[in-house]
Design an enzyme around this catalytic site. Structure first.
Site, PDB file in Angstrom:
ATOM      1  NE  ARG A 141      41.482  33.324  36.200  1.00 47.32           N
ATOM      2  CZ  ARG A 141      40.799  34.222  36.875  1.00 47.32           C
ATOM      3  NH1 ARG A 141      39.539  33.995  37.183  1.00 47.32           N
ATOM      4  NH2 ARG A 141      41.356  35.344  37.261  1.00 47.32           N
TER       5      ARG A 141
ATOM      6  CG  ASN B 114      42.436  31.440  39.059  1.00 51.11           C
ATOM      7  OD1 ASN B 114      43.004  30.876  38.130  1.00 51.11           O
ATOM      8  ND2 ASN B 114      42.647  32.714  39.329  1.00 51.11           N
TER       9      ASN B 114
END
Length: 92
Positions: free
Chosen positions: A19, A37
């Site tokens: 990320r 996520n």
């Protein structure tokens, strides 16, 4: 021309900095959107920006950070408004 796409990345993409890597890559391309996520182990994104920059980002997602192993990058056109700025969202 601009476009917005919804993306799902699968493989070893959680717990490896994917990320943060994605957020930096999107910002360096002046893209808007978000990354988060998913509880199923995937990473989900919404990317908005110039067509060529979005296409470049989609290709770049296959690389990922060193510890990652990307198996799939699935993208589809999103019917969402243009996103300004790029951010990381909580897990969904």
């Amino acid at each position: 021309m601009t476009k917005t796409v919804q993306v799902r990345i699968t493989g070893q993409v959680q717990g490896v900095g994917y990320r943060a890597w994605t957020e930096q890559a999107a910002r360096s391309r002046s893209l808007g959107g978000w990354v988060r996520n998913r509880r199923d182990g995937s990473v989900e994104m919404l990317i908005s920006g110039a067509n060529d920059k979005v296409d470049d980002m989609l290709a770049h997602l296959w690389i990922g950070p060193t510890e990652s192993r990307v198996e799939r990058v699935d993208a589809e056109q999103a019917h969402a408004p243009m996103q300004l700025g790029f951010r990381t969202l909580p897990t969904a």
